[in-house]
Every structure is written in structure tokens, then in C-alpha cells.
Design a protein around this motif. Structure first.
Motif, short mmCIF file in Angstrom:
data_model
loop_
_atom_site.label_atom_id
_atom_site.label_comp_id
_atom_site.label_asym_id
_atom_site.label_seq_id
_atom_site.Cartn_x
_atom_site.Cartn_y
_atom_site.Cartn_z
N GLY A 1 5.81 -50.17 -37.36
CA GLY A 1 6.89 -49.36 -36.80
C GLY A 1 7.23 -49.80 -35.39
N ALA A 2 8.22 -49.16 -34.82
CA ALA A 2 8.70 -49.50 -33.48
C ALA A 2 8.43 -48.34 -32.54
CB ALA A 2 10.19 -49.82 -33.50
N VAL A 3 8.02 -48.66 -31.31
CA VAL A 3 7.80 -47.64 -30.29
C VAL A 3 9.16 -47.29 -29.68
CG1 VAL A 3 6.68 -47.11 -28.11
CG2 VAL A 3 5.49 -48.47 -29.82
N ILE A 4 9.58 -46.05 -29.91
CA ILE A 4 10.86 -45.59 -29.36
C ILE A 4 10.70 -45.18 -27.91
CG2 ILE A 4 12.70 -43.90 -29.64
CD1 ILE A 4 12.51 -45.97 -31.86
N GLU A 5 9.58 -44.55 -27.60
CA GLU A 5 9.32 -44.09 -26.24
C GLU A 5 7.82 -44.02 -26.03
OE1 GLU A 5 9.83 -44.21 -23.14
OE2 GLU A 5 11.83 -43.41 -23.50
N ALA A 6 7.37 -44.17 -24.80
CA ALA A 6 5.94 -44.09 -24.47
C ALA A 6 5.79 -43.41 -23.13
CB ALA A 6 5.31 -45.47 -24.44
N GLN A 7 4.74 -42.60 -23.01
CA GLN A 7 4.50 -41.90 -21.76
C GLN A 7 3.01 -41.63 -21.61
OE1 GLN A 7 6.60 -38.22 -21.94
NE2 GLN A 7 5.50 -37.46 -23.72
N LEU A 8 2.61 -41.30 -20.38
CA LEU A 8 1.22 -40.97 -20.08
C LEU A 8 1.14 -39.47 -19.85
CD1 LEU A 8 -1.61 -42.15 -19.59
CD2 LEU A 8 -1.03 -42.28 -17.17
N ASP A 9 0.58 -38.76 -20.82
CA ASP A 9 0.46 -37.32 -20.74
C ASP A 9 -0.85 -36.97 -20.04
OD1 ASP A 9 -0.16 -34.50 -21.66
OD2 ASP A 9 1.81 -34.80 -22.57
N VAL A 10 -0.79 -35.96 -19.16
CA VAL A 10 -1.96 -35.61 -18.37
C VAL A 10 -3.10 -35.13 -19.26
CG1 VAL A 10 -2.85 -34.09 -16.57
CG2 VAL A 10 -0.55 -35.04 -16.37
N GLY A 11 -2.80 -34.30 -20.23
CA GLY A 11 -3.85 -33.74 -21.08
C GLY A 11 -4.20 -34.59 -22.28
N ARG A 12 -3.23 -35.39 -22.76
CA ARG A 12 -3.44 -36.11 -24.02
C ARG A 12 -3.60 -37.60 -23.84
NH1 ARG A 12 1.45 -34.39 -27.76
NH2 ARG A 12 2.61 -35.06 -25.90
N GLY A 13 -3.40 -38.12 -22.64
CA GLY A 13 -3.51 -39.55 -22.42
C GLY A 13 -2.23 -40.28 -22.80
N PRO A 14 -2.31 -41.58 -23.07
CA PRO A 14 -1.11 -42.33 -23.47
C PRO A 14 -0.57 -41.83 -24.82
CG PRO A 14 -2.88 -43.81 -22.82
CD PRO A 14 -3.48 -42.45 -22.94
N VAL A 15 0.73 -41.55 -24.85
CA VAL A 15 1.37 -41.05 -26.07
C VAL A 15 2.58 -41.93 -26.36
CG1 VAL A 15 2.48 -39.09 -27.19
CG2 VAL A 15 0.61 -38.69 -25.58
N ALA A 16 2.72 -42.37 -27.61
CA ALA A 16 3.84 -43.22 -28.00
C ALA A 16 4.62 -42.54 -29.11
CB ALA A 16 3.35 -44.59 -28.46
N THR A 17 5.95 -42.48 -28.96
CA THR A 17 6.81 -41.99 -30.04
C THR A 17 7.16 -43.19 -30.92
OG1 THR A 17 7.73 -40.30 -28.59
CG2 THR A 17 8.95 -40.80 -30.59
N VAL A 18 6.63 -43.17 -32.14
CA VAL A 18 6.75 -44.32 -33.04
C VAL A 18 7.63 -43.93 -34.22
CG1 VAL A 18 5.48 -45.90 -34.54
CG2 VAL A 18 4.50 -45.21 -32.36
N LEU A 19 8.56 -44.81 -34.57
CA LEU A 19 9.36 -44.65 -35.78
C LEU A 19 8.79 -45.61 -36.82
CD1 LEU A 19 11.87 -43.31 -37.02
CD2 LEU A 19 13.15 -45.32 -36.35
N VAL A 20 8.15 -45.05 -37.84
CA VAL A 20 7.53 -45.86 -38.89
C VAL A 20 8.65 -46.50 -39.71
CG1 VAL A 20 5.94 -45.89 -40.84
CG2 VAL A 20 5.55 -44.32 -38.94
N GLN A 21 8.60 -47.81 -39.86
CA GLN A 21 9.64 -48.54 -40.60
C GLN A 21 9.20 -48.91 -42.01
OE1 GLN A 21 10.03 -51.34 -37.22
NE2 GLN A 21 12.22 -51.03 -37.43
N THR A 22 7.92 -49.23 -42.17
CA THR A 22 7.40 -49.54 -43.51
C THR A 22 5.94 -49.14 -43.56
OG1 THR A 22 7.11 -51.27 -45.16
CG2 THR A 22 6.79 -51.91 -42.88
#
Length: 830
Positions: free
Chosen positions: A507-528
Motif C-alpha cells: 500500500g501507499a502511505v497517504i500521511e504520517a505523523q508522530l503521535d505523543v501517546g501512540r508513537g509514529p502513525v501512518a495513514t496507509v491505503l492498502v492497494q493489494t
């Protein structure tokens, strides 16, 4: 005695009283009576010697030989204890001796068994050898008979070949037996105990290997087996040297000496020696290049197989899916258009939510991914991209992962710059487009103007006899939303979108951020494929294990199939927006791929920023002398925003001033960011993030400026204003007068002085001057003196005569013209 009224002084028996003077503070003293105890001497009774005490008569009868103060009973008890201790020592010594004898008997028995087994093996080997000799003799006899059939063969001695074979064989057997006996005697006579256990005889068992362990250091099982193999090969007449194995050695671009030796299965010392022979002084921990390693590999006789570090990525290259494995998937629709044309509001109306209210300034600054189920039951995946110019790259990534583009154009604003940009992205991605003419409810709406403007960019809608679907909608009233969803469903049906859900996810990473409580978080769109909880994946320069999957509604899910956007938790770092996520088999594989990508990116950055030649270094140094830099640090809440800000900063500046982003990252402003800013003299810009407490305190102490922003326009404007302050002011010249030289005089202590007539304007001493000869500038400088008659004056008006002398210049002639001007500074802006 009178003091005690005739009473006796209290004291211990056998003690002597004495007086002691006791001293106290302030000079006080006191006499105290103390008693000194005498030593008690015990004398035995006269009849005690006749009693049977069990002690030695000499000791019991002679009191002078006893210790002082010991009675007969005590002495008798001590003597009994001494006798019991001696008896116990004797018993222990006897037990030890018996145990030692038993152990020696066991050793002897094991040795006898080993010898018997060795003799049996030796006898078996001799029988095999005799049998081989017999067969050889028969074979030789048959060959001799074949070569000479007429010769009589009754007597074995008459056959020279047979006798020659049989006699040495018998002698050989005798010689081998003598040699074995001699070796056995030598082994038994060895003092270190190695040869006495006869481990090389027969089958090696655990008991035989551990026999004689008490005798000192023993050889390992592997050493014993090797010894057996050598002895057996020697007895059979086979060479003990092993045949060398030549291998194919995988050779990367750089390798350590020890690793090279391990891959060739050669000793490290031999490889180091070979390097030294070739003039390369290297230890086993040093790294050598591929060409040197290839030379050494070929010298040892092995075959070189060159491999690249990039080969680690081959593990994530998968084959094409078979047609029977593909299943229908939901379409991915991207909403694109100019800023403030109503993209997010349109999506809100479809989702029946309110996302715009949460956006700073009413503009979208992140890529949102949502799933919507239509009334017909069809699932649609929407991507909402920002519209203004700073987010061009984000919009570009949105077009790369999408199936259908919905181009939103405001009916009252028509086609704008970012609308054209979105059209170009959609064409570059070769995806179908649907035009949504928004804000149709407004009085100034003109849908036909939008359609006409789109013609200029080769977008021909159906109403203009084209193939691009267009729908008039209103996000406020909900007009045309059903028709828009129908158009999307129709387009998706035409595309026949399919994917294989039963394979490793990508899949492709649409957005990524560093959350204080959850750590690195990536919004991923699964393609296959299907992304599941617990999957190990690599994404860009980061890797991780899926700790949790969260859908667009905020609920935790166990898996996400094709076209499903999810937030992925469990990364070891924040990836770049647009990176591709691939699931791999092992954690080691993921770590290796991520480390290779990180190293490659670092090398690429280093190569881009480094000058390779002296000429390039000098050119860069010269170029940087003329360019002023404004260093800044940028921290944003998500990766896409940080990237957009950095791209906006790169566009600010000209040949004199530029903005240099020292560091950009995701997450809160930390103390390390303040340290970097303080060392570089740079301000820190926070976009939707804040500094933590320690960072704020450090910034106050070190005087580092922190600025917070929530709208990207404000940040860009402030940086532009700050960069404009670094621009050198523009120098403008203002001509204030002209003068003509009438004559030239020589004045002592002054030099040549020009007698001038001011023909135009005014001549000022503080102004700059140029000397023109035939309208050509021959000198530019300042005046040394300006005189009117004999007096120094500040200025001379037009039509008056004056005397002028130039600073450090005397080549003046009659009829030269003097141009008088003033310089003024004008501030510049970017």
C-alpha cells in the motif's frame, strides 16, 4: 574496721583490697576501695590418682604436666574426643582407599574393553586387507594366465607375479602388526593420559569418550573422530589430505576480511597473508573493496559472484497476480481542485460529517482518507487533498494512488491555477476524471463558464460533446450529490477494478505523523493484499510490526483489504508521505531492507551536498560569499505538512538571499531542536505543534525564538519578511549637478586644482563625483576640497565659479566635465 562497726568488708574470696584515687571534673577527687582478684590454682585431691580415668597414667599422675585449672573429668573427656577423632580419620582413609581401588578397577575394565574392541577392529581390518590382497593376487594370476596360457602354473613359486604379490603382502601384514603394537606401547607410555584411553579403537561411545576424564585434559569427540578417520585412511593406504572444495563466493561492494574468509571457508590468517603478499596491509576487521576481494578469491581458486547491496530489495518483488485470484475492490476517488472551491465541504456532505470546521483557516492541510457506503451498497474510498500551491507534491501523490479523480470547480470562480495543476496531475496519472461544478446554489454561479474554461485545458465535458462526466452540485443544499455518486459508481464499473486479497499486503502511505501517546502513525491505503495485525512490514526507510489497525471511524480492526484506508501503529520511525508499504516475512529481512534504504538515502544526500573537486569547492565557496542565508527549523504535526513547508521555503529567495531549512521533522519541538537552533542562530517554526516544557525553558535561557502557526500562508509571509531584511538595500544615484573645468592650477601642499564653473544644479562637497572626458568616465571618487575664492564651502550653486581638487587623482584637464551625484538607499522586498 571502726567504720563498719566491727563488720567485715564485703569482698570476693581470695581477693586483696586496695585504694584507688578517682579524679572528676573541676578538681574533685574521691578515694575508692577496689579488690584485686587472685589467680585460682587447682590442686588435685590426693585420692584422685587411684581412680580409673582412661587417661595416660603418666599424665594423670603428674599434675605438673597438665594445663593449669583442668580437672581430671575435663582431661578424661578431652582424651576420649581425641581418640574418637583418630578412629574417624582411620575409617575415612579406609573408605577413600576402597573407593580409589574401585575406581581404578572400573578404569582398568574400560581400558580392557577398549583394547578388546580395538583388537577386534584391527583384526577386522586385517581380514579385509587380506581379502583385498587375495583378490588382487587372484586377479594378477588370471592376467598372467591370460598373457601366458602355455606356461605351467602348478607351482605358485613358478608364477613370478603371484609370488611377488603374496610375499610382500605377508610382509606387509607383519610390518603393520609390529607398527600397531609399537604405537600402542608408545600411547600407553604417554604421561599426559591422552594415548592411554585408546579412543581411536572401534566405535566411539560416550563411556569410552568419558573414560579417564580424571586423568587431566581430554580431547573432544570431534578430535577423536578425526583421529579415527586419519588412522583408518592410513591403514587403507588412502591419502589423509582432504580434497579442497571450491565454492562460489557472493561478493558485495565492500566486505570485511573475516567475512571474506568465512565465505571462502579459508583461515583468516591465510587471507591476511594473501593480502600482505599483494601489498595490502589489512587486519581481519578492516573492510576491503570488491576488486581487491575478487583478486584474493581468485587466488584461492574460488569463483566470484558479484552481488549488489540492492539485492536485499528483491525479497519484496512479487510476481503478477493470476486472473483467477483477482477479486473486485472498491474504487479510490481523489477530490482535487483549487483552494476554497469546496472540496472538503463536498466530501462532508457525502459523509454527512463536519470536517471543515476542524481545519485551521477553513483550508485542508492534511490528506484525509475516508470510506463511504452509498445507498446502493457500494463502498467508495475517498482521498481529500489540500488545494493551495504549497501542497503540490501531496496532490501529486494523491493522483498516483487513485482510480478516479473528482475535479471540484467553483461555479462562481471558474478555473484557477491549482485547478489547472490538478488537471495536469490527473492526466499524468492517466486516471479518468469527473468534473463536479460546486457552489451552484450561489447567485453568481455560471456553470457554462466553467465548462468553457475547461476547454482551454483539453477537458471536454459531456455537455460540450466530450467524454468527461460533469455534475452540478452544491455542498450546502445537497443538490446533485446522488448524481455525483452515480457517476462515480458508473466510472468504477467501467474500470472493473480488481485486486488479490490473499497475498502479502502492499500500500501507499497517504500521511504520517508522530503521535505523543501512540508513537509514529501512518495513514496507509492498502492497494493489494490484506494487511493484518502482527504483519512485519517495511515502508521507505522505516520498518515495523503492525501493533494495531484503526479505520477512518476510529475503530480498531484486525485486517484491512484492498482499497481500505487505515492508520497503522507499530513503526520504528515516521515514514515519508508517499512511501510504499510492503509486508515481508521476517523481522531481520525488514530491518536489512530499511537499513539499506537509509544508507542509500544518506549517501545520496552526502553526494548532492559535497563538492568532489577543488574547483567545485572554490566555486561553491565563492557563490556562498555573495548569498545571505536565513536558517530556520521547521516542526509540523504531520509529514505532508512539513514537506509542503520545506518546498515553500525553497521557493523563497533570489540570487542574494535564500532560506535554508536546517531541519524539518514531525512532532513536538524538543530540547535538541532548541540546541540546534541556538548553535545556528535560527528561529524555530512550529506548525500545529508546541514546544515541551524543557524546550521552552531552554529557549528562554538561550534566547531562541519559537513561533507557532496553524495556517501555512502566515508562516510563508513571515519568512518572506524575515528574508527581505537580509537583502542589501538598493543604491540609487541622484544627479544633483554638473561643472566644467575652465583651467587647471598647481597649488603647493594641495596639488592640481581645477577652476570650475557649475553649469547645472549644485556642487556639494559630500557628494560623489565623476570626471568625464569626451563623455567617457575617466575617474570616479570624492572631492578633496571645494573652495569659493579662498574659503572652503559646503556647496556651490549653479552659475558660480569654484575650485575643486580630487582625492588621490590629479590627471585633470581643461574642458573636462565633472558629474556630481548623491547616493540613496532604497529597501527591497522579496
Amino acid at each position: 574496721m571502726s567504720d563498719n562497726d566491727g563488720k567485715k568488708t564485703l569482698g570476693l574470696g581470695g581477693s586483696r583490697p586496695s585504694n584507688v584515687k578517682q579524679s572528676f571534673s573541676h578538681g574533685r577527687t574521691k578515694n575508692v576501695v577496689v579488690e584485686t582478684k587472685r589467680k585460682r590454682v587447682v590442686v588435685p585431691k590426693p585420692g584422685a590418682a587411684a581412680k580409673p580415668t582412661g587417661v595416660t597414667p603418666a599424665v594423670s599422675r603428674d599434675p605438673s604436666k597438665r594445663p593449669a585449672g583442668i580437672s581430671d573429668v575435663e582431661l578424661e573427656r578431652r582424651m576420649k574426643a581425641l581418640a574418637m577423632a583418630k578412629a574417624r580419620e582411620a575409617e575415612e582413609a579406609a573408605a577413600r582407599e576402597a573407593e580409589e581401588k574401585e575406581r581404578a578397577a572400573e578404569r582398568e575394565q574400560r581400558r580392557a574393553e577398549a583394547e578388546a574392541k580395538e583388537a577386534e577392529d584391527r583384526e577386522r581390518e586385517e581380514r579385509a586387507k587380506a581379502k583385498a590382497e587375495e583378490e588382487a593376487r587372484k586377479k594378477a594370476a588370471a592376467e598372467a594366465k591370460k598373457n601366458a596360457p602355455a606356461a605351467p602354473a602348478a607351482d605358485p613359486a613358478a608364477v613370478p607375479g603371484e609370488a611377488a604379490i603374496s610375499r610382500p603382502a605377508a610382509g606387509a601384514r607383519k610390518t603393520d602388526r609390529e607398527r600397531d603394537n609399537r604405537n600402542e606401547k608408545n600411547n600407553k607410555s604417554k604421561p599426559d593420559g591422552r594415548g592411554g584411553d585408546n579412543r581411536r579403537g572401534g566405535k566411539l561411545t560416550l563411556s569410552a569418550a568419558t573414560a579417564g576424564r580424571e586423568g587431566g585434559r581430554q580431547r573432544s569427540m570431534a578430535a577423536m573422530k578425526r583421529k579415527q578417520d586419519r588412522a583408518r585412511a592410513k591403514a587403507m593406504g588412502v591419502s589423509a589430505e582432504r580434497e579442497k572444495v571450491y565454492r562460489e563466493v557472493a561478493l558485495p561492494e565492500a566486505i570485511t576480511v573475516s567475512e571474506l574468509a568465512a565465505r571462502m571457508t579459508e583461515r583468516v590468517a591465510d587471507v591476511v597473508k594473501a593480502l600482505m603478499t599483494n601489498g595490502i596491509m589489512a587486519t581481519q576487521t578492516q573492510t576491503i573493496d570488491a576488486d581487491t576481494a575478487e583478486l584474493i578469491i581468485e587466488e584461492f581458486g574460488h569463483t566470484v559472484v558479484r552481488v549488489s547491496d540492492a539485492d536485499v530489495e528483491q525479497s519484496i518483488i512479487t510476481e503478477e497476480d493470476k486472473a483467477e485470484d483477482l477479486k473486485p475492490r472498491a474504487p479510490i476517488i481523489t477530490i482535487m481542485g483549487h483552494v476554497d472551491h469546496g472540496k472538503t465541504s463536498l466530501l462532508d456532505a457525502i459523509r454527512k460529517t463536519r470536517v471543515t470546521q476542524g481545519e485551521a483557516g477553513g483550508i485542508t492541510q492534511h490528506i484525509g482518507a475516508y470510506q463511504v457506503t452509498t445507498d446502493g451498497g457500494q463502498v467508495l474510498s475517498f482521498l481529500d487533498t489540500p488545494g493551495h500551491a504549497a501542497f503540490t507534491s501531496m496532490r501529486s501523490r494523491g493522483a498516483q494512488v487513485t482510480d478516479i479523480v473528482v475535479l471540484v470547480v467553483a461555479a462562481d470562480d471558474a478555473v484557477m491555477p491549482q485547478t489547472i495543476e490538478a488537471i495536469n496531475h490527473a492526466k499524468a496519472a492517466e486516471v479518468p476524471m469527473i468534473v463536479a461544478i460546486n457552489k451552484i446554489d450561489r447567485p453568481a454561479a455560471n456553470a457554462d463558464k466553467v465548462r468553457t474554461d475547461l476547454l482551454q485545458h483539453e477537458v471536454i465535458v459531456e455537455k460540450m460533446s466530450g467524454e468527461v462526466q460533469d455534475v452540478e452540485v452544491s455542498a450546502v443544499t445537497g443538490q446533485g450529490l446522488d448524481q455525483l455518486l452515480e457517476a462515480i459508481a458508473l466510472q468504477a464499473e467501467i474500470l472493473e477494478l480488481k485486486a488479490n486479497p490473499d497475498r502479502a499486503a502492499a500500500g501507499a502511505v497517504i500521511e504520517a505523523q508522530l503521535d505523543v501517546g501512540r508513537g509514529p502513525v501512518a495513514t496507509v491505503l492498502v492497494q493489494t493484499g490484506t494487511l493484518r495485525k502482527g504483519d512485519i512490514f517495511v515502508v521507505g526507510e522505516q520498518w515495523g510490526k503492525v501493533r494495531a489497525l484503526i479505520d477512518d471511524k476510529g475503530d480498531r480492526v484486525d485486517e484491512a483489504g484492498p482499497s481500505v484506508p487505515v492508520e497503522v501503529l507499530g513503526l520504528n520511525g515516521t515514514p515519508e508521505a508517499g512511501d510504499v508499504l510492503n509486508v515481508v516475512e521476517t523481522e531481520a529481512q525488514a530491518r536489512e531492507i530499511a537499513e539499506y534504504r537509509e544508507k542509500a538515502a544518506k549517501d545520496k544526500r552526502a553526494a548532492a551536498g559535497a563538492a568532489t573537486t577543488l574547483e567545485q569547492l572554490m566555486a561553491n565557496a565563492k557563490a556562498n560569499e555573495d548569498v545571505s542565508e536565513l536558517p530556520i527549523l521547521v516542526k509540523a504535526d504531520v509529514q505532508g505538512s512539513a514537506e509542503a513547508i520545506v518546498q515553500a521555503m525553497e521557493k523563497i529567495g533570489n540570487d542574494e538571499v535564500r532560506v535554508r531549512v536546517l531541519h524539518s521533522g514531525v512532532g513536538a519541538i524538543t530540547e535538541s531542536d532548541i540546541g540546534l537552533a541556538e548553535a545556528s542562530g535560527a528561529p524555530v517554526f512550529g506548525f500545529n505543534v508546541r514546544a515541551n516544557a524543557s524546550a521552552r525553558n531552554t529557549a528562554n535561557q538561550k534566547g531562541v525564538e519559537i513561533r507557532y502557526y496553524s495556517v501555512i500562508y502566515d508562516l510563508v509571509d513571515d519568512v518572506k519578511a524575515a528574508a527581505s531584511g537580509l537583502l542589501s538595500a538598493e543604491i540609487r544615484e541622484k544627479f544633483i549637478g554638473y561643472a566644467t573645468i575652465k583651467d587647471v592650477f598647481k597649488v603647493s601642499n594641495v596639488g592640481k586644482v581645477a577652476g570650475c564653473l557649475v553649469t547645472e544644479g549644485v556642487a556639494r562637497r559630500s557628494a560623489g563625483v565623476r570626471l568625464l572626458r569626451d563623455n567617457v568616465v575617466v575617474h570616479e571618487g570624492t572631492l578633496k576640497t571645494l573652495k569659493r575664492f579662498k574659503d572652503e564651502v559646503a556647496e556651490v550653486q549653479s552659475g558660480q565659479e569654484c575650485g575643486m581638487a580630487f582625492e588621490n587623482y590629479e590627471d585633470i584637464r581643461a574642458d573636462d566635465v565633472i558629474e556630481i551625484f548623491e547616493r540613496e538607499e532604497v529597501e527591497r522586498n522579496l
